[in-house]
Design an enzyme around this catalytic site. Sequence first.
Site, PDB file in Angstrom:
ATOM      1  N   GLU A   1       0.056  -2.785   7.235  1.00 47.02           N
ATOM      2  CA  GLU A   1      -0.973  -1.881   7.757  1.00 47.02           C
ATOM      3  C   GLU A   1      -1.044  -2.002   9.284  1.00 47.02           C
ATOM      4  O   GLU A   1      -0.950  -3.091   9.839  1.00 47.02           O
ATOM      5  CB  GLU A   1      -2.332  -2.228   7.152  1.00 47.02           C
ATOM      6  CG  GLU A   1      -3.447  -1.294   7.608  1.00 47.02           C
ATOM      7  CD  GLU A   1      -4.809  -1.676   7.051  1.00 47.02           C
ATOM      8  OE1 GLU A   1      -5.596  -0.765   6.759  1.00 47.02           O
ATOM      9  OE2 GLU A   1      -5.083  -2.887   6.912  1.00 47.02           O
TER      10      GLU A   1
ATOM     11  N   LYS B   1      -5.974   6.242   5.915  1.00 47.12           N
ATOM     12  CA  LYS B   1      -6.931   5.499   5.092  1.00 47.12           C
ATOM     13  C   LYS B   1      -8.224   6.305   4.976  1.00 47.12           C
ATOM     14  O   LYS B   1      -8.769   6.770   5.979  1.00 47.12           O
ATOM     15  CB  LYS B   1      -7.195   4.142   5.748  1.00 47.12           C
ATOM     16  CG  LYS B   1      -7.967   3.141   4.903  1.00 47.12           C
ATOM     17  CD  LYS B   1      -7.999   1.798   5.621  1.00 47.12           C
ATOM     18  CE  LYS B   1      -8.705   0.731   4.818  1.00 47.12           C
ATOM     19  NZ  LYS B   1      -8.653  -0.591   5.511  1.00 47.12           N
TER      20      LYS B   1
ATOM     21  N   CYS C   1      -4.530  -1.805   2.702  1.00 42.66           N
ATOM     22  CA  CYS C   1      -5.531  -2.860   2.599  1.00 42.66           C
ATOM     23  C   CYS C   1      -6.414  -2.685   1.361  1.00 42.66           C
ATOM     24  O   CYS C   1      -5.917  -2.627   0.250  1.00 42.66           O
ATOM     25  CB  CYS C   1      -6.343  -2.886   3.887  1.00 42.66           C
ATOM     26  SG  CYS C   1      -7.248  -4.417   4.188  1.00 42.66           S
TER      27      CYS C   1
END
Length: 351
Positions: A46, A128, A163
């Site tokens: 990430e 995200k 994540c």
Amino acid sequence: MVLTKYKAAAVTSEPCWFDLEGGVRKTIDFINEAGQAGCKLVAFPEVWIPGYPYWMWKVTYQQSLPMLKKYRENAMAVDSDEFRRIRRAARDNQIYVSLGFAEIDHATLYLAQALIDPTGEVINHRRKIKPTHVEKLVYGDGAGDTFMSVTPTELGRLGQLNCWENMNPFLKSLNVSMGEQIHIAAWPIYPGKETLKYPDPATNVADPASDLVTPAYAIETGTWTLAPFQRLSVEGLKKNTPEGVEPETDPSTYNGHARIYRPDGSLVVRPDKDFDGLLFVDIDLNECHLTKALADFAGHYMRPDLIRLLVDTSRKELVTEVDRNGGIVQYSTRERLGLNTPLENDKEGKK
């Protein structure tokens, strides 16, 4: 035609902190290394470029400002020369690249992932959907047309999440429904459980992410699951500490957390704390068969007549434009960023 057997790699390495150019060069080096090793896929952590801003969990607002400015200055736009160089590296090595990076679009940063194919084209671009806790001080939310994860490829149906998205049951269900076979669980930098202090929950350290969340994803979805992680050095600790604050001296708690799991959740490989580089795996998609024969939550082991998930992939604009017929002009983030334009066959790409 889908390949059923091939070699893949997950990156576990220290980013080039606050250094876009250095990060691009290091990314290309890893792509070259994976390609020379015969890999068909390489996966990065990430926000690998320009590194995960872990300092935001540890400093005050005033302390964060100089670091935040420098971080934003080294974020990467998808219509930039830097990003095109990475795309060319994928093309030159005939390899799929799953890249995590801090994307800057106008004046907002996003926790972005791109899936680049062996021709250098971006076949998926996602953000995200919700930055985690203090991440909201740095990044914005993904939109309806930037959160889909699973993409059909010649390596199988490949998904990517960032994540804590990897423990989001709704995103997991969405990926299962699309028949995901290979998953990139991209993680940032995390301290180990030995740093945990009450009342901070154990959710907030690396060990559960590596050894609970990631294998659970593999088991529940029946996918090959690669978990690239960032690493940290003494020098990296200094770079991520504001002026006037004493930096930590032992980075070992941040290292050794990358993993690769089979579709049944069994561990393939984990690095030593001092390992920096590529973790390799020989993938056989046929190993997905028996796990999905036992539990396919997109098919025989689900009841859509009882439980369903509503997904909205439309983009909601702050400002909309009316066309000459009185309708609303529709366009996607992908179109606006120029990702539908093929990578040019330029001289630099032929070097």
